[in-house]
Design a protein around this motif. Structure first.
Motif, PDB file in Angstrom:
ATOM      1  N   ARG A  90      -8.378  -3.057   5.014  1.00 48.57           N
ATOM      2  CA  ARG A  90      -9.177  -3.568   3.705  1.00 48.57           C
ATOM      3  C   ARG A  90     -10.119  -2.712   3.327  1.00 48.57           C
ATOM      4  O   ARG A  90     -10.481  -2.301   2.365  1.00 48.57           O
ATOM      5  CB  ARG A  90      -9.560  -5.041   3.676  1.00 48.57           C
ATOM      6  CG  ARG A  90     -10.247  -5.477   2.377  1.00 48.57           C
ATOM      7  CD  ARG A  90     -10.811  -6.739   2.551  1.00 48.57           C
ATOM      8  NE  ARG A  90     -12.133  -6.921   1.542  1.00 48.57           N
ATOM      9  CZ  ARG A  90     -13.255  -6.572   1.812  1.00 48.57           C
ATOM     10  NH1 ARG A  90     -13.802  -6.073   2.674  1.00 48.57           N
ATOM     11  NH2 ARG A  90     -14.111  -6.543   0.548  1.00 48.57           N
ATOM     12  N   MET A 139     -10.012   3.245  -2.914  1.00 50.22           N
ATOM     13  CA  MET A 139      -9.925   2.944  -4.166  1.00 50.22           C
ATOM     14  C   MET A 139     -11.484   3.229  -4.885  1.00 50.22           C
ATOM     15  O   MET A 139     -11.493   3.593  -6.212  1.00 50.22           O
ATOM     16  CB  MET A 139      -9.677   1.260  -4.454  1.00 50.22           C
ATOM     17  CG  MET A 139      -8.153   1.262  -4.095  1.00 50.22           C
ATOM     18  SD  MET A 139      -7.980  -0.505  -3.952  1.00 50.22           S
ATOM     19  CE  MET A 139      -8.079  -1.118  -5.822  1.00 50.22           C
ATOM     20  N   ALA A 177      -1.834  -4.933  -2.629  1.00 46.98           N
ATOM     21  CA  ALA A 177      -2.187  -4.934  -1.120  1.00 46.98           C
ATOM     22  C   ALA A 177      -3.604  -5.220  -0.880  1.00 46.98           C
ATOM     23  O   ALA A 177      -3.558  -6.115   0.296  1.00 46.98           O
ATOM     24  CB  ALA A 177      -1.982  -3.189  -0.680  1.00 46.98           C
ATOM     25  N   MET A 178      -4.590  -5.091  -1.731  1.00 48.82           N
ATOM     26  CA  MET A 178      -5.874  -5.673  -1.224  1.00 48.82           C
ATOM     27  C   MET A 178      -5.832  -7.208  -1.171  1.00 48.82           C
ATOM     28  O   MET A 178      -6.573  -7.787  -0.409  1.00 48.82           O
ATOM     29  CB  MET A 178      -6.911  -5.064  -2.397  1.00 48.82           C
ATOM     30  CG  MET A 178      -8.387  -5.589  -2.220  1.00 48.82           C
ATOM     31  SD  MET A 178      -9.090  -5.010  -0.705  1.00 48.82           S
ATOM     32  CE  MET A 178      -9.442  -3.330  -1.176  1.00 48.82           C
ATOM     33  N   TYR A 189     -10.901  -0.324  -9.821  1.00 51.11           N
ATOM     34  CA  TYR A 189     -11.228  -1.482  -9.210  1.00 51.11           C
ATOM     35  C   TYR A 189     -12.759  -1.345  -9.140  1.00 51.11           C
ATOM     36  O   TYR A 189     -13.592  -0.583  -9.200  1.00 51.11           O
ATOM     37  CB  TYR A 189     -11.008  -0.795  -7.495  1.00 51.11           C
ATOM     38  CG  TYR A 189     -11.339  -1.787  -6.511  1.00 51.11           C
ATOM     39  CD1 TYR A 189     -10.772  -2.988  -6.329  1.00 51.11           C
ATOM     40  CD2 TYR A 189     -12.423  -1.435  -5.423  1.00 51.11           C
ATOM     41  CE1 TYR A 189     -11.126  -3.857  -5.293  1.00 51.11           C
ATOM     42  CE2 TYR A 189     -12.691  -2.387  -4.585  1.00 51.11           C
ATOM     43  CZ  TYR A 189     -12.204  -3.444  -4.480  1.00 51.11           C
ATOM     44  OH  TYR A 189     -12.564  -4.443  -3.480  1.00 51.11           O
ATOM     45  N   ARG A 208       0.830  -1.354   0.019  1.00 51.42           N
ATOM     46  CA  ARG A 208       0.066  -0.076   0.052  1.00 51.42           C
ATOM     47  C   ARG A 208       0.878   1.223   0.176  1.00 51.42           C
ATOM     48  O   ARG A 208       0.599   2.166  -0.740  1.00 51.42           O
ATOM     49  CB  ARG A 208      -0.856  -0.023   1.240  1.00 51.42           C
ATOM     50  CG  ARG A 208      -1.816   1.355   1.183  1.00 51.42           C
ATOM     51  CD  ARG A 208      -2.653   1.216   2.457  1.00 51.42           C
ATOM     52  NE  ARG A 208      -1.829   0.811   3.801  1.00 51.42           N
ATOM     53  CZ  ARG A 208      -1.265   1.775   4.578  1.00 51.42           C
ATOM     54  NH1 ARG A 208      -1.003   2.867   4.070  1.00 51.42           N
ATOM     55  NH2 ARG A 208      -0.511   1.387   5.367  1.00 51.42           N
ATOM     56  N   GLY A 211       2.210   1.953  -3.286  1.00 51.56           N
ATOM     57  CA  GLY A 211       0.955   2.518  -4.314  1.00 51.56           C
ATOM     58  C   GLY A 211       0.486   1.138  -4.914  1.00 51.56           C
ATOM     59  O   GLY A 211      -0.090   1.547  -5.801  1.00 51.56           O
ATOM     60  N   LYS A 212       0.749   0.269  -4.623  1.00 44.77           N
ATOM     61  CA  LYS A 212       0.436  -1.129  -5.264  1.00 44.77           C
ATOM     62  C   LYS A 212      -0.757  -1.532  -4.460  1.00 44.77           C
ATOM     63  O   LYS A 212      -0.930  -2.400  -3.933  1.00 44.77           O
ATOM     64  CB  LYS A 212       1.532  -2.239  -5.154  1.00 44.77           C
ATOM     65  CG  LYS A 212       2.649  -1.797  -5.969  1.00 44.77           C
ATOM     66  CD  LYS A 212       3.864  -2.987  -5.847  1.00 44.77           C
ATOM     67  CE  LYS A 212       4.936  -2.304  -6.846  1.00 44.77           C
ATOM     68  NZ  LYS A 212       6.210  -3.110  -6.558  1.00 44.77           N
ATOM     69  N   TRP A 213      -1.841  -0.767  -4.884  1.00 48.39           N
ATOM     70  CA  TRP A 213      -3.101  -1.001  -4.120  1.00 48.39           C
ATOM     71  C   TRP A 213      -3.845  -2.268  -4.459  1.00 48.39           C
ATOM     72  O   TRP A 213      -4.306  -2.897  -3.502  1.00 48.39           O
ATOM     73  CB  TRP A 213      -4.126   0.130  -4.412  1.00 48.39           C
ATOM     74  CG  TRP A 213      -3.502   1.405  -3.575  1.00 48.39           C
ATOM     75  CD1 TRP A 213      -2.418   1.590  -2.961  1.00 48.39           C
ATOM     76  CD2 TRP A 213      -4.139   2.615  -3.869  1.00 48.39           C
ATOM     77  NE1 TRP A 213      -2.216   2.889  -2.664  1.00 48.39           N
ATOM     78  CE2 TRP A 213      -3.431   3.667  -3.074  1.00 48.39           C
ATOM     79  CE3 TRP A 213      -5.289   3.158  -4.121  1.00 48.39           C
ATOM     80  CZ2 TRP A 213      -3.471   4.813  -2.988  1.00 48.39           C
ATOM     81  CZ3 TRP A 213      -5.632   4.396  -4.126  1.00 48.39           C
ATOM     82  CH2 TRP A 213      -4.759   5.425  -3.552  1.00 48.39           C
ATOM     83  N   LEU A 263      -8.717   0.802   2.408  1.00 47.65           N
ATOM     84  CA  LEU A 263      -8.167   0.620   1.109  1.00 47.65           C
ATOM     85  C   LEU A 263      -9.181   0.638   0.105  1.00 47.65           C
ATOM     86  O   LEU A 263      -9.484   1.285  -1.018  1.00 47.65           O
ATOM     87  CB  LEU A 263      -7.054  -0.600   0.969  1.00 47.65           C
ATOM     88  CG  LEU A 263      -6.246  -0.640  -0.351  1.00 47.65           C
ATOM     89  CD1 LEU A 263      -5.550   0.963  -0.810  1.00 47.65           C
ATOM     90  CD2 LEU A 263      -5.614  -1.723  -0.469  1.00 47.65           C
ATOM     91  N   GLU A 264     -10.305  -0.053   0.413  1.00 46.46           N
ATOM     92  CA  GLU A 264     -11.501  -0.107  -0.567  1.00 46.46           C
ATOM     93  C   GLU A 264     -12.179   1.244  -0.779  1.00 46.46           C
ATOM     94  O   GLU A 264     -12.501   1.608  -1.724  1.00 46.46           O
ATOM     95  CB  GLU A 264     -12.541  -1.154  -0.150  1.00 46.46           C
ATOM     96  CG  GLU A 264     -13.551  -1.429  -1.110  1.00 46.46           C
ATOM     97  CD  GLU A 264     -14.202  -2.650  -0.381  1.00 46.46           C
ATOM     98  OE1 GLU A 264     -15.482  -2.458  -0.027  1.00 46.46           O
ATOM     99  OE2 GLU A 264     -13.944  -3.814  -0.658  1.00 46.46           O
TER     100      GLU A 264
END
Length: 66
Positions: free
Chosen positions: A49, A56, A29-30, A64, A21, A24-26, A52-53
């Motif tokens: 989670r 996104m 990461a998710m 996403y 995360r 920036g690799k979302w 991050l959701e």
């Protein structure tokens, strides 16, 4: 009897998700957060989670699609 390594594995996935995360690799990461949750439903990855959701969905609606 519960496997004692599962919470440790969940923690490793959670920490890897945090590192991804920050890079920036979302999406990656998710995936890590979801693995952590699958191993330990009480993992702090649940909150990570969701956060991050929300990010996104707000910033990258086209990247996403839950």
């Amino acid at each position: 009897m519960q496997n004692k390594s599962r919470p440790t594995e969940a923690t490793a996935y959670y920490e890897q998700g945090n590192a991804l995360r920050r890079e920036g690799k979302w999406a990656e990461a998710m995936n890590c957060y979801m693995e952590a949750i699958a191993l330990d439903p009480d993992s702090p990855a649940v909150a990570a989670r969701q956060m991050l959701e929300d990010i996104m969905n707000f910033y990258h609606k086209d990247a996403y699609n839950p």
